[in-house]
Design an enzyme around this catalytic site. Structure first.
Site, PDB file in Angstrom:
ATOM      1  N   THR A 198       6.252  19.235  -2.309  1.00 61.15           N
ATOM      2  CA  THR A 198       4.838  19.290  -1.948  1.00 61.15           C
ATOM      3  C   THR A 198       4.656  20.285  -0.811  1.00 61.15           C
ATOM      4  OG1 THR A 198       2.999  18.127  -0.847  1.00 61.15           O
ATOM      5  CG2 THR A 198       5.163  17.181  -0.542  1.00 61.15           C
ATOM      6  N   ASP A 210       2.624  19.965   1.451  1.00 58.66           N
ATOM      7  CA  ASP A 210       2.056  19.262   2.613  1.00 58.66           C
ATOM      8  C   ASP A 210       3.076  18.802   3.654  1.00 58.66           C
ATOM      9  OD1 ASP A 210      -0.518  19.550   1.720  1.00 58.66           O
ATOM     10  OD2 ASP A 210      -0.598  17.606   0.732  1.00 58.66           O
ATOM     11  N   ASP A 226       4.974  11.542  -2.534  1.00 57.76           N
ATOM     12  CA  ASP A 226       5.018  10.075  -2.467  1.00 57.76           C
ATOM     13  C   ASP A 226       4.354   9.396  -3.662  1.00 57.76           C
ATOM     14  OD1 ASP A 226       6.422   9.825  -0.174  1.00 57.76           O
ATOM     15  OD2 ASP A 226       4.706   9.366   1.116  1.00 57.76           O
ATOM     16  N   GLY A 232       0.520  17.620  -7.111  1.00 59.72           N
ATOM     17  CA  GLY A 232       0.216  19.033  -6.836  1.00 59.72           C
ATOM     18  C   GLY A 232       1.462  19.886  -6.988  1.00 59.72           C
ATOM     19  N   VAL A 289      18.754  21.290 -14.211  1.00 52.84           N
ATOM     20  CA  VAL A 289      19.170  21.536 -15.594  1.00 52.84           C
ATOM     21  C   VAL A 289      20.594  22.105 -15.624  1.00 52.84           C
ATOM     22  CG1 VAL A 289      18.711  22.952 -17.650  1.00 52.84           C
ATOM     23  CG2 VAL A 289      16.816  21.830 -16.453  1.00 52.84           C
ATOM     24  N   SER A 316       4.023  10.418  -6.637  1.00 58.26           N
ATOM     25  CA  SER A 316       4.878  10.539  -7.828  1.00 58.26           C
ATOM     26  C   SER A 316       6.063   9.580  -7.738  1.00 58.26           C
ATOM     27  CB  SER A 316       5.402  11.965  -7.950  1.00 58.26           C
ATOM     28  OG  SER A 316       4.348  12.875  -7.817  1.00 58.26           O
ATOM     29  N   ARG A 369      -4.875  17.148   2.710  1.00 61.32           N
ATOM     30  CA  ARG A 369      -5.927  16.125   2.654  1.00 61.32           C
ATOM     31  C   ARG A 369      -5.649  15.006   3.655  1.00 61.32           C
ATOM     32  NH1 ARG A 369      -6.515  14.131  -3.126  1.00 61.32           N
ATOM     33  NH2 ARG A 369      -7.395  16.182  -3.523  1.00 61.32           N
ATOM     34  N   MET A 425      -5.029  23.688   3.523  1.00 68.16           N
ATOM     35  CA  MET A 425      -4.817  22.456   2.750  1.00 68.16           C
ATOM     36  C   MET A 425      -4.150  21.361   3.582  1.00 68.16           C
ATOM     37  SD  MET A 425      -3.956  23.166  -1.196  1.00 68.16           S
ATOM     38  CE  MET A 425      -5.294  22.966  -2.365  1.00 68.16           C
ATOM     39  N   ARG A 458     -18.257  32.077  10.968  1.00 70.92           N
ATOM     40  CA  ARG A 458     -18.058  32.043   9.519  1.00 70.92           C
ATOM     41  C   ARG A 458     -16.969  31.052   9.168  1.00 70.92           C
ATOM     42  NH1 ARG A 458     -22.013  34.817   9.801  1.00 70.92           N
ATOM     43  NH2 ARG A 458     -22.362  36.878   8.880  1.00 70.92           N
ATOM     44  N   ARG A 472      -1.868  14.628 -12.580  1.00 72.25           N
ATOM     45  CA  ARG A 472      -1.956  13.332 -11.885  1.00 72.25           C
ATOM     46  C   ARG A 472      -2.334  12.327 -12.973  1.00 72.25           C
ATOM     47  NH1 ARG A 472      -1.742  14.982  -6.449  1.00 72.25           N
ATOM     48  NH2 ARG A 472      -2.734  16.983  -6.072  1.00 72.25           N
ATOM     49  N   ASP A 522       4.572  16.111   3.845  1.00 75.18           N
ATOM     50  CA  ASP A 522       4.195  14.768   4.307  1.00 75.18           C
ATOM     51  C   ASP A 522       5.033  13.661   3.672  1.00 75.18           C
ATOM     52  OD1 ASP A 522       3.186  15.100   1.780  1.00 75.18           O
ATOM     53  OD2 ASP A 522       1.237  14.205   2.206  1.00 75.18           O
TER      54      ASP A 522
HETATM   55  O1  F6P Z   1      -0.428  19.693  -3.016  1.00 75.08           O
HETATM   56  C1  F6P Z   1      -0.964  18.991  -1.954  1.00 75.08           C
HETATM   57  C2  F6P Z   1      -2.428  19.224  -1.890  1.00 75.08           C
HETATM   58  O2  F6P Z   1      -2.594  20.576  -1.838  1.00 75.08           O
HETATM   59  C3  F6P Z   1      -3.218  18.601  -0.748  1.00 75.08           C
HETATM   60  O3  F6P Z   1      -3.166  19.278   0.449  1.00 75.08           O
HETATM   61  C4  F6P Z   1      -4.583  18.526  -1.317  1.00 75.08           C
HETATM   62  O4  F6P Z   1      -5.335  17.576  -0.713  1.00 75.08           O
HETATM   63  C5  F6P Z   1      -4.348  18.226  -2.752  1.00 75.08           C
HETATM   64  O5  F6P Z   1      -3.062  18.743  -3.055  1.00 75.08           O
HETATM   65  C6  F6P Z   1      -5.378  18.718  -3.680  1.00 75.08           C
HETATM   66  O6  F6P Z   1      -4.898  18.855  -4.987  1.00 75.08           O
HETATM   67  P1  F6P Z   1      -5.724  18.627  -6.311  1.00 75.08           P
HETATM   68  O7  F6P Z   1      -7.085  19.160  -6.077  1.00 75.08           O
HETATM   69  O8  F6P Z   1      -4.935  19.405  -7.311  1.00 75.08           O
HETATM   70  O9  F6P Z   1      -5.716  17.172  -6.588  1.00 75.08           O
END
Ligand code: F6P
Length: 325
Positions: free
Chosen positions: A130, A132, A108, A16, A29, A110, A176, A174, A249, A77, A134
């Site tokens: 990232t 995240d 991680d 991501g 660079v 990558s 996951r 966001m 909502r 990816r 994480d």
């Molecule tokens: O960049 C991290 C992240 O945003 C996560 O929080 C999320 O789960 C994931 O990437 C989703 O990315 P993609 O839909 O591009 O695989």
């Protein structure tokens, strides 16, 4: 540690994207060239490497990018890099272009590709990029600050309309597998409830009781920050509305959190970590991940970095709970 100084760097961004990746590319660079090395930019992450989408970069290739979100190199990816065949092909391509060090900006996932290449003889250096937050070996990951500020501002806006309409709002951010964005925004936005994948033991009835109780005491809104790892915000909203009788909502912030011009912090950390990556490659250090720990930039063996575990700091979680009541 073998001290074979690097002569040619390949640089890619993977997984991501994250705001501040461009600052890191620029720093790698420019510092590599200053340190006497040649640099190849690789487009579309490992996919581009396997397709030989490489071009030589000079200091002008990275002009006017520090303020831009996304990554000028593109990202992807790549399933093929998980296979032994793909990894060997990547090494052959690096050898063909004389690339002795591969700098990978990403998370991680990558680094796992980078570790595989390091076992096949390519020096691999990871830079944590990232939104995240994480990555266990580092206190900071490039992109997090921009993402939480984007999310925080969006949540403030939802809160305004939520108060006007006296509604309950579930806002999905966001993450996951990681709840850092939810935790930080939960605290910074003064959310009434915060749901994280790491603390997946929440009780929906408790949330319902909390909403009803707050309403009795005159609260006009109720903000629930829900991490993507828990998800199901729309169905949760339907259940909460049915149980409380209060209009509810769901708002899913989604990919807007990954874009936008990077904050000063992301440009700064990207620049420092990128320059440091070039310096350690030039000094002949091998197979490292760059990290910020205790306010200092440092580097850790890539295998050790990948074995580390990260969890939500308990005190931060306790504070988020204490202040939301
Ligand atoms: O960049 C991290 C992240 O945003 C996560 O929080 C999320 O789960 C994931 O990437 C989703 O990315 P993609 O839909 O591009 O695989």
């Amino acid at each position: 540690m073998a001290e074979k100084k690097s002569k040619t760097i390949g640089i890619l961004t993977s997984g991501g994207d994250a705001p501040g990746m461009n600052a890191a590319i620029r720093a790698v660079v420019r510092k590599s060239i200053l340190d006497g090395m040649k640099v190849y930019g690789i487009q579309r992450g490992y996919t581009g490497l396997l397709n030989e989408e490489l071009f030589e970069m000079d200091k002008h290739s990275v002009s006017d990018i520090i303020q831009r979100g996304g990554t000028i190199l593109g990202t992807a990816r790549c399933e093929e890099m998980r296979t032994e065949e793909g990894q060997k092909k990547a090494v052959d391509i690096c050898n063909k272009f004389g690339i002795d060090t591969l700098v990978v900006i990403g998370g991680d996932g990558s680094y796992r590709g980078a570790l595989a290449l390091s076992r096949l003889g390519i020096n691999a250096i990871g830079i944590p990029g990232t939104i995240d937050l994480d990555i266990a070996c580092t206190d900071y990951t490039i992109g997090f600050d921009t993402a939480i500020n984007t999310a925080m501002q969006a949540i403030d806006k939802v809160r305004d309309t939520s108060s006007s309409h006296e509604r309950c709002s579930i806002i999905e951010v966001m993450g996951r597998n990681a709840g850092y964005i939810a935790l930080w925004c939960g605290i910074a936005n003064g959310a009434e409830d915060i749901l994280l994948p790491e603390k997946y033991d929440y009780d929906e009835q408790k949330i319902v009781d909390n909403i009803i109780n707050n309403r009795k005491h005159g609260k006009k809104h109720h903000i629930i920050i829900n991490a993507e790892g828990i998800g199901h915000s729309t169905s949760m909203a339907r259940r909460i509305e049915a149980a409380t009788g209060i209009e509810t909502r769901a708002t899913i912030l989604g990919y807007m959190q990954r874009g936008g011009s990077p904050t000063c912090k992301d440009r700064f950390y990207g620049s420092i970590m990128g320059a440091y990556a070039a310096d350690i490659a030039s000094a002949g250090k091998r197979d490292r991940v760059i990290a910020f720990r205790g306010g200092e930039v440092t580097d850790i063996d890539i295998e050790e970095a990948l074995a580390m575990q990260k969890s939500i700091p308990e005190y931060q979680w306790e504070v988020s709970q204490a202040l939301s009541r």
